[in-house]
Design a protein around this motif. Structure first.
Motif, PDB file in Angstrom:
ATOM      1  N   UNK A  52       1.042  -1.407  -0.145  1.00 18.32           N
ATOM      2  CA  UNK A  52      -0.146  -0.244   0.075  1.00 18.32           C
ATOM      3  C   UNK A  52       0.822   1.397   0.013  1.00 18.32           C
ATOM      4  N   UNK A  53       0.691   2.071  -0.822  1.00 18.90           N
ATOM      5  CA  UNK A  53       0.887   2.904  -1.009  1.00 18.90           C
ATOM      6  C   UNK A  53       0.427   4.656  -0.896  1.00 18.90           C
ATOM      7  N   UNK A  54       0.595   6.001  -0.381  1.00 17.05           N
ATOM      8  CA  UNK A  54      -0.626   7.377  -0.582  1.00 17.05           C
ATOM      9  C   UNK A  54       0.450   7.982  -1.484  1.00 17.05           C
ATOM     10  N   UNK A  55       0.096   9.298  -1.240  1.00 15.63           N
ATOM     11  CA  UNK A  55       0.655  10.415  -2.242  1.00 15.63           C
ATOM     12  C   UNK A  55      -0.654  11.691  -1.378  1.00 15.63           C
ATOM     13  N   UNK A  69      -8.929   6.081  11.505  1.00 10.89           N
ATOM     14  CA  UNK A  69      -7.449   5.610  10.872  1.00 10.89           C
ATOM     15  C   UNK A  69      -8.467   5.016   9.523  1.00 10.89           C
ATOM     16  N   UNK A  70      -7.632   5.632   8.314  1.00  6.53           N
ATOM     17  CA  UNK A  70      -8.613   4.980   7.439  1.00  6.53           C
ATOM     18  C   UNK A  70      -8.392   4.118   6.428  1.00  6.53           C
ATOM     19  N   UNK A  71      -6.726   3.561   6.914  1.00  8.82           N
ATOM     20  CA  UNK A  71      -6.241   2.683   6.112  1.00  8.82           C
ATOM     21  C   UNK A  71      -7.111   1.101   6.820  1.00  8.82           C
ATOM     22  N   UNK A  72      -7.007   1.362   8.176  1.00  4.20           N
ATOM     23  CA  UNK A  72      -7.502   0.347   8.578  1.00  4.20           C
ATOM     24  C   UNK A  72      -8.185  -0.214   8.603  1.00  4.20           C
ATOM     25  N   UNK A  73      -9.199   0.911   8.290  1.00  2.71           N
ATOM     26  CA  UNK A  73     -10.440   0.683   8.333  1.00  2.71           C
ATOM     27  C   UNK A  73     -10.914   0.147   6.812  1.00  2.71           C
ATOM     28  N   UNK A  97      -2.386 -11.545  -4.499  1.00  6.18           N
ATOM     29  CA  UNK A  97      -1.487 -10.866  -3.722  1.00  6.18           C
ATOM     30  C   UNK A  97      -2.634  -9.137  -4.377  1.00  6.18           C
ATOM     31  N   UNK A  98      -3.524  -8.945  -2.777  1.00  8.21           N
ATOM     32  CA  UNK A  98      -3.946  -7.718  -3.258  1.00  8.21           C
ATOM     33  C   UNK A  98      -2.948  -6.028  -2.635  1.00  8.21           C
ATOM     34  N   UNK A  99      -3.183  -4.856  -3.495  1.00  9.36           N
ATOM     35  CA  UNK A  99      -2.103  -4.087  -3.115  1.00  9.36           C
ATOM     36  C   UNK A  99      -3.616  -3.101  -3.025  1.00  9.36           C
ATOM     37  N   UNK A 100      -2.577  -2.122  -2.866  1.00  8.41           N
ATOM     38  CA  UNK A 100      -3.862  -0.500  -3.040  1.00  8.41           C
ATOM     39  C   UNK A 100      -3.037   0.684  -3.038  1.00  8.41           C
ATOM     40  N   UNK A 101      -2.960   1.796  -3.690  1.00  7.62           N
ATOM     41  CA  UNK A 101      -2.736   3.274  -3.555  1.00  7.62           C
ATOM     42  C   UNK A 101      -3.588   4.395  -3.337  1.00  7.62           C
ATOM     43  N   UNK A 102      -3.605   5.057  -2.670  1.00  9.38           N
ATOM     44  CA  UNK A 102      -4.126   6.998  -2.210  1.00  9.38           C
ATOM     45  C   UNK A 102      -3.743   7.687  -2.423  1.00  9.38           C
ATOM     46  N   UNK A 103      -3.966   8.828  -3.388  1.00  8.32           N
ATOM     47  CA  UNK A 103      -3.659  10.158  -3.578  1.00  8.32           C
ATOM     48  C   UNK A 103      -4.664  11.056  -3.117  1.00  8.32           C
ATOM     49  N   UNK A 104      -3.947  12.209  -2.864  1.00  4.52           N
ATOM     50  CA  UNK A 104      -4.758  13.152  -1.856  1.00  4.52           C
ATOM     51  C   UNK A 104      -4.370  14.872  -2.600  1.00  4.52           C
ATOM     52  N   UNK A 105      -4.882  15.465  -3.114  1.00  4.93           N
ATOM     53  CA  UNK A 105      -4.308  16.774  -3.771  1.00  4.93           C
ATOM     54  C   UNK A 105      -5.954  17.297  -2.600  1.00  4.93           C
ATOM     55  N   UNK A 106      -5.228  18.678  -1.952  1.00  6.65           N
ATOM     56  CA  UNK A 106      -6.400  19.120  -0.892  1.00  6.65           C
ATOM     57  C   UNK A 106      -6.856  20.572  -1.652  1.00  6.65           C
ATOM     58  N   UNK A 107      -5.295  21.165  -2.161  1.00  5.93           N
ATOM     59  CA  UNK A 107      -5.198  22.184  -2.867  1.00  5.93           C
ATOM     60  C   UNK A 107      -4.997  22.927  -4.531  1.00  5.93           C
ATOM     61  N   UNK A 108      -5.948  23.095  -5.375  1.00  5.82           N
ATOM     62  CA  UNK A 108      -5.885  22.908  -7.305  1.00  5.82           C
ATOM     63  C   UNK A 108      -5.053  24.194  -7.296  1.00  5.82           C
TER      64      UNK A 108
END
Length: 183
Positions: A52-55, A69-73, A97-108
């Protein structure tokens, strides 16, 4: 790294939080899944988490995980869904095998070129996205993938966030395979 992943998933939950039965609260969510054309997902019985990864891009410091804890949920809901579908979670000798990634941009950031604003993918609102993939561990071939995009919304309760995250997981796995039959 785990803290960054949890923060990213917390952002996903906050961004996508709302009541799943109220379509007005989830209308910004876009879900998409895809299966490998030759994959027989019903033939697999075991899985494990492989990564798992996050940006997170949050220059205005708008993210407040509030202890949720969003990751655990997210992993809990996926594990629950996989059990409902008849899968067993194994640390070794797993088929998927299960993998995920999440990305967040709070300001454009401001885009100086008017033509760039016409691109639907860029949009004009802060955004969040998640990708999840199931890989055949014997062949290292992706056999299923899902994706979610939505608007970043920070002012939701933890309860709304949990309901909306459940909506996302249910939507992603709605066509994974049919639930295991009862004997």
């Amino acid at each position: 790294m785990d803290k960054l992943i949890s923060l990213g998933i917390a952002c996903l939950v906050l961004a996508l939080s709302g009541c799943a039965v109220n379509q007005e609260l989830v209308k910004d969510i876009r879900l998409e899944t895809e299966k490998h054309p030759r994959a027989n997902l019903a033939g697999y019985k075991t899985y494990s988490w492989i990564g798992s990864t996050a940006l997170v891009i949050d220059p205005g410091h708008k993210i407040d995980s509030r202890g949720f804890n969003g990751g655990l949920e997210f992993e809990y809901l996926v594990n629950k869904k996989m059990r409902e579908l008849g899968f067993s979670q194994l640390a070794q000798s797993r088929e998927l095998g299960i993998a995920y990634t999440v990305g967040v941009v709070t300001d454009i950031p401001e885009i100086p070129n008017e033509a760039m604003k016409q691109l639907k993918l860029l949009g004009d609102k802060p955004a969040i996205g998640l990708r999840i993939v199931a890989v055949d561990m014997a062949t290292q071939t992706p056999v299923w993938a899902g994706g979610v995009v939505g608007n970043f919304m920070q002012e939701r309760s933890d309860e709304e966030a949990q309901k909306r995250l459940k909506y996302v997981v249910d939507g992603l796995f709605s066509d994974f395979i049919q639930p295991a039959s009862e004997y």
